[in-house]
Design a protein around this motif. Structure first.
Motif, PDB file in Angstrom:
ATOM      1  N   TYR A  60       1.040  -1.014  -0.003  1.00  9.63           N
ATOM      2  CA  TYR A  60       0.022  -0.083  -0.167  1.00  9.63           C
ATOM      3  C   TYR A  60       0.550   1.369  -0.031  1.00  9.63           C
ATOM      4  O   TYR A  60       1.622   0.959   0.676  1.00  9.63           O
ATOM      5  N   LEU A 106      -1.832   0.991  -4.445  1.00 13.03           N
ATOM      6  CA  LEU A 106      -1.665  -0.664  -4.641  1.00 13.03           C
ATOM      7  C   LEU A 106      -0.583  -0.426  -5.631  1.00 13.03           C
ATOM      8  O   LEU A 106      -1.143  -0.687  -6.462  1.00 13.03           O
ATOM      9  N   ALA A 117      -6.344   2.123  -4.278  1.00 15.59           N
ATOM     10  CA  ALA A 117      -7.158   0.740  -3.679  1.00 15.59           C
ATOM     11  C   ALA A 117      -8.233   1.222  -2.783  1.00 15.59           C
ATOM     12  O   ALA A 117      -9.521   0.809  -2.589  1.00 15.59           O
ATOM     13  N   GLU A 129     -11.427  -1.544  -5.341  1.00 18.96           N
ATOM     14  CA  GLU A 129     -10.865  -2.941  -4.981  1.00 18.96           C
ATOM     15  C   GLU A 129     -12.117  -3.753  -5.735  1.00 18.96           C
ATOM     16  O   GLU A 129     -13.356  -3.297  -5.035  1.00 18.96           O
TER      17      GLU A 129
END
Length: 129
Positions: A60, A106, A117, A129
């Protein structure tokens, strides 16, 4: 950002590791080679490969400011919680002209790509996502 991570339940560990939610977490500060507008490293996804391979995990990426971004292993964290930390830091610690996105990105080890993300939209979060 480090203070927010510590307040979120992390504790100091040796060698730059953190414990978030009771799990040790390695955190990387990512900048470009000149450390000027360091967050531009996001334009070069391959720059995150070594850290992702070392951690054996996706990453992340948290926009800290125009000067840097933070990268942490994705396996144990929830992007919506990280987005809250990014929002808080942006609001309390980063000058308006130095702020980046309130989103969490991400880096995928498999594809070598960076994608959003978790994205903040008009004060609300939308899971992508």
């Amino acid at each position: 950002m480090r203070e927010i991570l510590l307040e979120a339940g992390g504790q100091r560990l040796p060698d730059g590791e953190r414990a978030m939610g009771g799990f040790p977490v390695k955190m990387y500060v990512a900048v470009n080679a000149g450390s000027v507008s360091g967050a531009s490293i996001l334009l070069y996804p391959e720059s995150f490969r070594e850290a992702a391979d070392r951690l054996q995990d996706d990453l992340y990426i948290l926009p800290s400011s125009v000067f840097e971004v933070l990268a942490i292993p994705a396996g144990r964290e929830r992007p919506e919680e990280l987005a809250g930390m990014v929002r808080e830091v942006n609001h309390c610690e980063v000058a308006a002209e130095e702020r980046l996105s309130g989103s969490v990105y991400l880096y995928s080890r498999e594809s070598g790509e960076i994608r959003i993300a978790w994205e903040g939209r008009q004060g609300k979060e939308a899971n992508l996502e």
